[in-house]
Write an enzyme that holds these catalytic residues in place. Sequence first.
Site, PDB file in Angstrom:
ATOM      1  N   HIS A 138       0.881  -1.166   0.000  1.00  0.00           N
ATOM      2  CA  HIS A 138       0.000   0.000   0.000  1.00  0.00           C
ATOM      3  C   HIS A 138       0.921   1.219   0.000  1.00  0.00           C
ATOM      4  O   HIS A 138       1.608   1.477   0.993  1.00  0.00           O
ATOM      5  CB  HIS A 138      -0.871   0.037   1.256  1.00  0.00           C
ATOM      6  CG  HIS A 138      -1.868  -1.074   1.347  1.00  0.00           C
ATOM      7  ND1 HIS A 138      -3.230  -0.850   1.273  1.00  0.00           N
ATOM      8  CD2 HIS A 138      -1.719  -2.413   1.529  1.00  0.00           C
ATOM      9  CE1 HIS A 138      -3.871  -2.006   1.405  1.00  0.00           C
ATOM     10  NE2 HIS A 138      -2.966  -2.970   1.560  1.00  0.00           N
ATOM     11  N   LYS A 219      -5.535  -5.108  -9.209  1.00  0.00           N
ATOM     12  CA  LYS A 219      -5.879  -5.637  -7.889  1.00  0.00           C
ATOM     13  C   LYS A 219      -7.384  -5.582  -7.679  1.00  0.00           C
ATOM     14  O   LYS A 219      -8.006  -4.526  -7.794  1.00  0.00           O
ATOM     15  CB  LYS A 219      -5.182  -4.806  -6.804  1.00  0.00           C
ATOM     16  CG  LYS A 219      -5.661  -5.099  -5.379  1.00  0.00           C
ATOM     17  CD  LYS A 219      -5.282  -6.509  -4.925  1.00  0.00           C
ATOM     18  CE  LYS A 219      -5.853  -6.820  -3.544  1.00  0.00           C
ATOM     19  NZ  LYS A 219      -5.355  -5.948  -2.474  1.00  0.00           N
ATOM     20  N   HIS A 221     -10.142  -5.868  -4.878  1.00  0.00           N
ATOM     21  CA  HIS A 221     -10.219  -5.731  -3.421  1.00  0.00           C
ATOM     22  C   HIS A 221     -11.669  -5.660  -2.976  1.00  0.00           C
ATOM     23  O   HIS A 221     -12.477  -4.931  -3.557  1.00  0.00           O
ATOM     24  CB  HIS A 221      -9.471  -4.480  -2.957  1.00  0.00           C
ATOM     25  CG  HIS A 221      -9.174  -4.478  -1.489  1.00  0.00           C
ATOM     26  ND1 HIS A 221     -10.155  -4.321  -0.531  1.00  0.00           N
ATOM     27  CD2 HIS A 221      -8.005  -4.624  -0.811  1.00  0.00           C
ATOM     28  CE1 HIS A 221      -9.601  -4.367   0.666  1.00  0.00           C
ATOM     29  NE2 HIS A 221      -8.302  -4.553   0.525  1.00  0.00           N
ATOM     30  N   HIS A 248      -8.154  -9.875  -3.253  1.00  0.00           N
ATOM     31  CA  HIS A 248      -8.570  -9.885  -1.840  1.00  0.00           C
ATOM     32  C   HIS A 248     -10.070 -10.134  -1.904  1.00  0.00           C
ATOM     33  O   HIS A 248     -10.831  -9.270  -2.319  1.00  0.00           O
ATOM     34  CB  HIS A 248      -8.217  -8.530  -1.213  1.00  0.00           C
ATOM     35  CG  HIS A 248      -8.774  -8.286   0.153  1.00  0.00           C
ATOM     36  ND1 HIS A 248      -8.071  -7.568   1.100  1.00  0.00           N
ATOM     37  CD2 HIS A 248      -9.952  -8.601   0.744  1.00  0.00           C
ATOM     38  CE1 HIS A 248      -8.802  -7.461   2.200  1.00  0.00           C
ATOM     39  NE2 HIS A 248      -9.943  -8.087   1.998  1.00  0.00           N
ATOM     40  N   HIS A 274      -2.882 -12.716   1.068  1.00  0.00           N
ATOM     41  CA  HIS A 274      -3.175 -13.194   2.438  1.00  0.00           C
ATOM     42  C   HIS A 274      -4.165 -14.362   2.411  1.00  0.00           C
ATOM     43  O   HIS A 274      -5.293 -14.268   2.895  1.00  0.00           O
ATOM     44  CB  HIS A 274      -3.655 -12.083   3.359  1.00  0.00           C
ATOM     45  CG  HIS A 274      -4.480 -11.002   2.729  1.00  0.00           C
ATOM     46  ND1 HIS A 274      -5.696 -11.229   2.134  1.00  0.00           N
ATOM     47  CD2 HIS A 274      -4.257  -9.670   2.615  1.00  0.00           C
ATOM     48  CE1 HIS A 274      -6.178 -10.094   1.678  1.00  0.00           C
ATOM     49  NE2 HIS A 274      -5.326  -9.134   1.956  1.00  0.00           N
ATOM     50  N   HIS A 322      -9.384  -0.820   7.770  1.00  0.00           N
ATOM     51  CA  HIS A 322     -10.546  -0.921   6.892  1.00  0.00           C
ATOM     52  C   HIS A 322     -11.655   0.056   7.255  1.00  0.00           C
ATOM     53  O   HIS A 322     -12.809  -0.139   6.878  1.00  0.00           O
ATOM     54  CB  HIS A 322     -11.040  -2.374   6.834  1.00  0.00           C
ATOM     55  CG  HIS A 322     -10.091  -3.249   6.081  1.00  0.00           C
ATOM     56  ND1 HIS A 322     -10.011  -3.247   4.707  1.00  0.00           N
ATOM     57  CD2 HIS A 322      -9.123  -4.102   6.510  1.00  0.00           C
ATOM     58  CE1 HIS A 322      -9.062  -4.080   4.328  1.00  0.00           C
ATOM     59  NE2 HIS A 322      -8.506  -4.602   5.405  1.00  0.00           N
TER      60      HIS A 322
END
EC number: 3.5.1.5
Length: 570
Positions: A138, A219, A221, A248, A274, A322
Site C-alpha cells: 500500500h 488488484k 479488493h 482480496h 493473504h 478498513h
Amino acid sequence: MSTRISRSVYADMFGPTTGDRVRLADTDLIIEVEKDLTTYGEEVKFGGGKVIRDGMGQSQVTNKDGAADTVITNALIVDHWGIVKADVAITAGVITAIGKAGNPDVQPNVDIIIGPGTDVIAGEGKILTAGGFDSHIHFICPQQIEHALMSGVTTMLGGGTGPSHGTFATTCTPGPWHIGRMIQSFDAFPVNLGISGKGNAALPGPLKEMIEGGACALKLHEDWGTTPAAIDNCLSVADDYDIQVMIHTDTLNESGFVEDTVKAFKGRTIHAFHTEGAGGGHAPDIIKVASLENVLPSSTNPTRPFTKNTIDEHLDMLMVCHHLDPSIAEDLAFAESRIRKETIAAEDILHDLGALSMMSSDSQAMGRLGEVIIRTWQTADKMKKQRGALPQDSARNDNFRVKRYIAKYTINPAIAHGVSKLIGSVETGKMADLVLWSPAFFGVKPDCIIKGGSIVAAPMGDPNASIPTPQPVHYQPMFGAYGKALTVSSVVFTSQAAAAGNLARDLGIAKTLVPVSNVRGGISKKSMIHNDATPKLEVDPETYEVRADGELLTCAPAEVLPLAQRYFMF
C-alpha cells in the site's frame, strides 16, 4: 609451495568452503556449503599484503576487454538453486559471472577477470542473497521505500496514491491520472517499483486505460466490491494484456462464497493475497484456494509466524485499516470473522509444506514492510523447532528448507509478476540486485544493499570519524541512491502496452519502463519453485480446523522468536 591449514583457519580467512556449516543468525536453521567454485590456493582477497594487487590477482585487462566492474569475493550464495561459495562479477549493473575471480595471466581456472578498473566488495564470511521482492504494498507514504530497502527489499509492487482512505485499505491506484503521478514520483527512489491498478469493474474500458496508463497488474479488493462479475472481467482484460491479477476476496460472502469466486476464476491464473484470511477473504475458508493449480497463494506478514500475540493485535489493526467503527456491531463482527487462530496455525504448516508460495507485507495496512524477510525466517525457524527436519533435508543441514523459504520473497514473486528474467535470484544475466549479510545478522540487518550494481544503502558510522565504523552506526543511503545513478540502476515495471507506447516520454520520467510478461497461461502453481504443493484443503465451518489431505494442520503459538528483541536493543 602448498600449505595445509585447518578448516577453521581457512574459514576465518576466506569464508566457509564445501562441507562447512553455518547457523543463520540466532535461529535453529543450519546451512551447509554444497560447492565451492573458487580454487584452493588461488583465492583472491583484497587488502594490504593480500592477493588483489597489480601483477598478482589483478591483471592488466581493461573493462572494455572484459574485466569486471565489481567483484564480490568468496561470498556464500544462498538462493533457491543452491548454497554455493563463489566470486561474483558485476558488469554494467548486471551479474555477468559466478565462479573464480583473478588474473588469468598468472592464475588457473579464472572465470572472472579482475583488472585495474575493477572494484572489490569483500564477501569472505558473508552470505549473499538476491534482493527481496515485496508484492503487496500500500503506497501510503514514500518513507516506506527507505525502510524496505534497509531491510533488504529491492523491488516493491502495489497500489495507492498516498495517505488517502482508499490507499489505507486497498492496494490499488485508480485511474491513469493517479498512475501517472505515482510513476513520475518513482524517479526519486532507488528500488524497482510497479503499480497495480484498481481491478474492480464489470466492464473492460476502465481497466484498459489503467493498463495502458502504466499499471503492471490489477488488484481486486473487497472494499471496492470483488464480485464474480468484477473477477471475470478483470481476468479477461488481464489475459488480453498479459498482466497479473491479485485478489482480496469477499470476507462477508455477500456476493458469493469461496466456491463462487473459484468458479469466476474459470481456471485462470491469479495471485491470491493473504490466503489464510486474516488479511481479508471469504470467512472462514478462503485458505482452500491454496489447493488450486491456477492460484498463486501468498501470505502477508502480521500472521507470520503464529505467536501468542498474533490474535490480540489483529482486531485493532483491522478496525483502523478498513475504516471500521468499533461502536457498530456489524463492523465489529466483520473484523472478528477474519481472525481465527486455527487457520493462522495451519498457515505456518502450509508454508513449511510448500503449499503457500510467497511472502509479502501489506505495508501499513495490516503489515510491516520492514519485516518481510525477518518474518519469513521466523516462520522457518518455528517450523524447524516444531516439525523437525523436512524429508528433503538431513540431520546435518536445513538446505532444502532454506531454499524453500528464500524462494518465497525472491524468485516466486518475480515469476508470479512476470519479471523473473530480470530479478529474483543470484544468476548471470540478471540485474545485480544483491544483499550481503553477516551470518550472525542474517535476515535482520544487512551489511550492504546493492541495486543495479551500485551500493545504494549500508550501515554507516559517524561521517566525521577517521574510520567508517565508529558509533553511532545508522543505515544510510549511499551514492547509488542519488542523482542519475539512482534512475539508471532501478526500473519501473509496467504493461507491455504502456512500455511500447510513449508513456515514458509523456510522463517525462528518467527511469526505464520494463514490461512484465508470461503471467497468464504460461504460469501456474507448478511454477512456484520449491512451493508448488497442492494438497486437498478442507475447513470445518464450525471449528475452523484445517485439514490437508485429511490430516489436521495445527501447531502451538510461539512464545519466543529468533531475530527479535536481541537485535533491536539499540
